[in-house]
Design a protein around this motif. Sequence first.
Motif, PDB file in Angstrom:
ATOM      1  N   VAL A 184      -2.922  -1.723   3.854  1.00  0.00           N
ATOM      2  CA  VAL A 184      -2.202  -0.771   2.105  1.00  0.00           C
ATOM      3  C   VAL A 184      -1.560  -0.408   1.891  1.00  0.00           C
ATOM      4  CG1 VAL A 184      -3.114   1.503   1.542  1.00  0.00           C
ATOM      5  CG2 VAL A 184      -4.232   0.599   3.248  1.00  0.00           C
ATOM      6  N   ALA A 185      -0.262  -0.885   2.413  1.00  0.00           N
ATOM      7  CA  ALA A 185       1.519  -0.467   2.156  1.00  0.00           C
ATOM      8  C   ALA A 185       1.612  -1.978   1.454  1.00  0.00           C
ATOM      9  CB  ALA A 185       2.143  -0.171   2.955  1.00  0.00           C
ATOM     10  N   LEU A 188       1.562  -3.534  -7.473  1.00  0.00           N
ATOM     11  CA  LEU A 188       2.462  -3.022  -8.035  1.00  0.00           C
ATOM     12  C   LEU A 188       3.101  -4.055  -8.648  1.00  0.00           C
ATOM     13  CD1 LEU A 188       3.211   0.348  -6.337  1.00  0.00           C
ATOM     14  CD2 LEU A 188       1.740   0.113  -7.907  1.00  0.00           C
ATOM     15  N   PHE A 189       4.233  -5.071  -7.851  1.00  0.00           N
ATOM     16  CA  PHE A 189       5.018  -5.952  -8.073  1.00  0.00           C
ATOM     17  C   PHE A 189       4.062  -6.842  -9.075  1.00  0.00           C
ATOM     18  CE2 PHE A 189       5.939 -10.366  -8.017  1.00  0.00           C
ATOM     19  CZ  PHE A 189       7.379 -10.290  -8.232  1.00  0.00           C
ATOM     20  N   ASP A 190       2.693  -7.044  -9.279  1.00  0.00           N
ATOM     21  CA  ASP A 190       1.922  -7.784  -9.759  1.00  0.00           C
ATOM     22  C   ASP A 190       1.406  -7.195 -11.298  1.00  0.00           C
ATOM     23  OD1 ASP A 190       1.287  -9.975  -8.666  1.00  0.00           O
ATOM     24  OD2 ASP A 190      -0.599  -9.507  -7.447  1.00  0.00           O
ATOM     25  N   LYS A 191       1.163  -6.095 -10.735  1.00  0.00           N
ATOM     26  CA  LYS A 191       0.795  -4.550 -12.745  1.00  0.00           C
ATOM     27  C   LYS A 191       2.136  -4.851 -13.338  1.00  0.00           C
ATOM     28  CE  LYS A 191      -3.366  -3.006 -11.086  1.00  0.00           C
ATOM     29  NZ  LYS A 191      -3.927  -3.042 -12.348  1.00  0.00           N
ATOM     30  N   LYS A 210      -3.448   5.143  -7.255  1.00  0.00           N
ATOM     31  CA  LYS A 210      -4.405   6.020  -6.810  1.00  0.00           C
ATOM     32  C   LYS A 210      -5.925   4.568  -5.912  1.00  0.00           C
ATOM     33  CE  LYS A 210      -4.877   7.921 -10.980  1.00  0.00           C
ATOM     34  NZ  LYS A 210      -5.872   8.132 -12.324  1.00  0.00           N
ATOM     35  N   GLU A 211      -6.087   3.762  -6.214  1.00  0.00           N
ATOM     36  CA  GLU A 211      -6.746   3.036  -5.214  1.00  0.00           C
ATOM     37  C   GLU A 211      -6.273   2.570  -3.228  1.00  0.00           C
ATOM     38  OE1 GLU A 211      -8.376  -1.437  -4.342  1.00  0.00           O
ATOM     39  OE2 GLU A 211      -7.185  -1.023  -6.733  1.00  0.00           O
ATOM     40  N   MET A 223      -5.979   5.022   2.274  1.00  0.00           N
ATOM     41  CA  MET A 223      -5.583   5.566   3.110  1.00  0.00           C
ATOM     42  C   MET A 223      -6.506   7.151   3.648  1.00  0.00           C
ATOM     43  SD  MET A 223      -3.124   4.176   4.156  1.00  0.00           S
ATOM     44  CE  MET A 223      -2.818   5.230   5.708  1.00  0.00           C
ATOM     45  N   THR A 224      -6.520   7.727   2.941  1.00  0.00           N
ATOM     46  CA  THR A 224      -7.706   9.074   3.097  1.00  0.00           C
ATOM     47  C   THR A 224      -9.021   9.147   3.205  1.00  0.00           C
ATOM     48  OG1 THR A 224      -8.376   9.013   0.779  1.00  0.00           O
ATOM     49  CG2 THR A 224      -6.583  10.175   1.385  1.00  0.00           C
TER      50      THR A 224
END
Length: 86
Positions: free
Chosen positions: A53-54, A61-64, A76-77, A82-83
């Motif tokens: 997940v990390a 994040l890098f792509d966005k 959020k995803e 994780m939850t």
Amino acid sequence: MEEKQKIINRLKRIEGQVRGVTKMIEEEKDCRSVVTQVTAVKSAMERTLALIVAKNLEKCLFDKINKGENADDAIKEAIEMMTKSM
């Protein structure tokens, strides 16, 4: 990809642990020992999930950010992933 290989290695190690637990049960080993090993497998899976997940979040994040997009959805995803696993 170094991270990909680390994840694969972890999963192979977990696979071996699961085979070990199966053998312990087949050989009717002490219940306490079996539970200890199952707990170790569960912990290893949880750590592997967190790593996956990390790394996914990091890539998203890098792509966005490189595209100039808002990264809130990726965060959020990752939190939802994780939850759900808990």
